[in-house]
Write a protein that holds these residues in place. Structure first.
Motif, PDB file in Angstrom:
ATOM      1  N   LEU A 209       0.835  -1.204   0.000  1.00 15.26           N
ATOM      2  CA  LEU A 209       0.000   0.000   0.000  1.00 15.26           C
ATOM      3  C   LEU A 209       0.871   1.255   0.000  1.00 15.26           C
ATOM      4  N   ALA A 210       1.952   1.241   0.773  1.00 15.21           N
ATOM      5  CA  ALA A 210       2.858   2.393   0.807  1.00 15.21           C
ATOM      6  C   ALA A 210       3.526   2.588  -0.554  1.00 15.21           C
ATOM      7  N   GLU A 211       3.885   1.496  -1.226  1.00 11.39           N
ATOM      8  CA  GLU A 211       4.485   1.568  -2.553  1.00 11.39           C
ATOM      9  C   GLU A 211       3.502   2.183  -3.556  1.00 11.39           C
ATOM     10  N   ILE A 212       2.259   1.744  -3.515  1.00  8.00           N
ATOM     11  CA  ILE A 212       1.229   2.281  -4.417  1.00  8.00           C
ATOM     12  C   ILE A 212       0.990   3.753  -4.117  1.00  8.00           C
ATOM     13  N   GLN A 213       0.917   4.108  -2.835  1.00  6.52           N
ATOM     14  CA  GLN A 213       0.687   5.495  -2.447  1.00  6.52           C
ATOM     15  C   GLN A 213       1.834   6.384  -2.906  1.00  6.52           C
ATOM     16  N   ALA A 214       3.081   5.921  -2.760  1.00  2.00           N
ATOM     17  CA  ALA A 214       4.239   6.710  -3.202  1.00  2.00           C
ATOM     18  C   ALA A 214       4.213   6.908  -4.718  1.00  2.00           C
ATOM     19  N   ALA A 215       3.871   5.858  -5.457  1.00  2.00           N
ATOM     20  CA  ALA A 215       3.779   5.975  -6.913  1.00  2.00           C
ATOM     21  C   ALA A 215       2.672   6.953  -7.299  1.00  2.00           C
ATOM     22  N   LEU A 216       1.559   6.899  -6.601  1.00  2.00           N
ATOM     23  CA  LEU A 216       0.440   7.809  -6.859  1.00  2.00           C
ATOM     24  C   LEU A 216       0.843   9.257  -6.589  1.00  2.00           C
ATOM     25  N   GLU A 217       1.565   9.492  -5.497  1.00  2.00           N
ATOM     26  CA  GLU A 217       1.975  10.853  -5.151  1.00  2.00           C
ATOM     27  C   GLU A 217       3.001  11.414  -6.138  1.00  2.00           C
ATOM     28  N   ALA A 218       3.725  10.543  -6.837  1.00  4.81           N
ATOM     29  CA  ALA A 218       4.720  10.993  -7.817  1.00  4.81           C
ATOM     30  C   ALA A 218       4.080  11.456  -9.123  1.00  4.81           C
ATOM     31  N   VAL A 219       2.818  11.106  -9.341  1.00  7.23           N
ATOM     32  CA  VAL A 219       2.111  11.476 -10.567  1.00  7.23           C
ATOM     33  C   VAL A 219       1.500  12.862 -10.379  1.00  7.23           C
ATOM     34  N   PRO A 220       1.627  13.736 -11.390  1.00  3.05           N
ATOM     35  CA  PRO A 220       0.974  15.048 -11.272  1.00  3.05           C
ATOM     36  C   PRO A 220      -0.514  14.881 -10.981  1.00  3.05           C
ATOM     37  N   ALA A 221      -1.015  15.755 -10.141  1.00  2.75           N
ATOM     38  CA  ALA A 221      -2.396  15.640  -9.674  1.00  2.75           C
ATOM     39  C   ALA A 221      -3.400  15.859 -10.797  1.00  2.75           C
ATOM     40  N   PRO A 222      -4.533  15.163 -10.722  1.00  3.92           N
ATOM     41  CA  PRO A 222      -5.603  15.420 -11.683  1.00  3.92           C
ATOM     42  C   PRO A 222      -6.225  16.785 -11.401  1.00  3.92           C
ATOM     43  N   PRO A 223      -7.054  17.340 -12.236  1.00  2.00           N
ATOM     44  CA  PRO A 223      -7.691  16.649 -13.353  1.00  2.00           C
ATOM     45  C   PRO A 223      -6.781  16.607 -14.579  1.00  2.00           C
ATOM     46  N   TRP A 224      -6.887  15.521 -15.297  1.00  2.00           N
ATOM     47  CA  TRP A 224      -6.198  15.366 -16.566  1.00  2.00           C
ATOM     48  C   TRP A 224      -7.218  15.522 -17.671  1.00  2.00           C
ATOM     49  N   THR A 225      -6.746  15.943 -18.826  1.00  2.00           N
ATOM     50  CA  THR A 225      -7.653  16.101 -19.953  1.00  2.00           C
ATOM     51  C   THR A 225      -6.880  15.879 -21.250  1.00  2.00           C
ATOM     52  N   TRP A 226      -7.607  15.575 -22.300  1.00  2.00           N
ATOM     53  CA  TRP A 226      -7.031  15.433 -23.641  1.00  2.00           C
ATOM     54  C   TRP A 226      -7.184  16.755 -24.360  1.00  2.00           C
ATOM     55  N   ILE A 227      -6.093  17.244 -24.965  1.00  2.00           N
ATOM     56  CA  ILE A 227      -6.135  18.491 -25.736  1.00  2.00           C
ATOM     57  C   ILE A 227      -5.362  18.298 -27.031  1.00  2.00           C
ATOM     58  N   GLY A 228      -5.252  19.342 -27.820  1.00  2.00           N
ATOM     59  CA  GLY A 228      -4.462  19.333 -29.040  1.00  2.00           C
ATOM     60  C   GLY A 228      -5.304  19.760 -30.221  1.00  2.00           C
TER      61      GLY A 228
END
Length: 177
Positions: A34-53
């Motif tokens: 759980l700590a490994e998953i949480q650390a990986a999650l915290e390393a990802v830029p926070a949402p919201p994410w969206t598709w653009i272009g």
């Protein structure tokens, strides 16, 4: 001729053993996992994410607006049209970095790979080339996965806390305390 439908079995009614051994019980995740998953999650830029272009150049791109625009995923074509090539199996033409998704449209029998620009959702009827989303389940999953994992991790924490309170109230695991 009418077909009879059997009612579903009650939990544990599939075999004679008690407790039921037909279905494996899920094993709780170790706290280290759980700590490994949480650390990986915290390393990802926070949402919201969206598709653009845009359809005709530079899209679709998966971005987040957290702390300014950060580009997460986009496809580019090399200027010299050399380097890694993937040949289109239908035309034998090289494909250079166009983002593609496995997709199956309504009334189609087989799924195929489709270019992201083809699946792009335009901003408006008068500006269809500005991308605001990608109409594809994989693209939606990629866009929403960080929020899903964050919600699930919060739920795991809540359920573990509730379980610990119930165990304490019932006097279970007192030796471990």
């Amino acid at each position: 001729m009418t077909e009879t439908v059997e009612p579903p079995l009650a939990p544990g009614a599939c075999c004679d053993s008690a407790p039921c051994t037909c279905q494996p019980r899920p094993v709780p995740l170790a706290q280290s996992r759980l700590a490994e998953i949480q650390a990986a999650l915290e390393a990802v830029p926070a949402p919201p994410w969206t598709w653009i272009g845009t359809r005709n150049g530079g899209g679709p791109q998966l971005v987040t607006d957290h702390s300014g625009r950060q580009y997460i995923l986009h496809a580019v074509k090399p200027k010299d049209r050399r380097g890694d090539e993937l040949l289109d199996p239908y035309t034998d033409e090289p494909i250079y970095g166009d983002l593609q998704f496995r997709d199956c449209r309504p009334n189609e029998r087989w799924s195929t790979m489709r270019a992201g620009a083809e699946l792009a959702v335009g901003r408006t009827d008068y500006d269809p080339d500005s991308i605001v989303d990608v109409d594809n389940p994989v693209a939606r999953w990629m866009r929403d996965s960080v929020a899903f994992v964050a919600d699930l991790m919060a739920e795991v924490a809540l359920l573990r806390e509730e379980n610990a309170e119930l165990e304490k109230a019932l006097g279970l695991n007192e030796a471990a305390a």
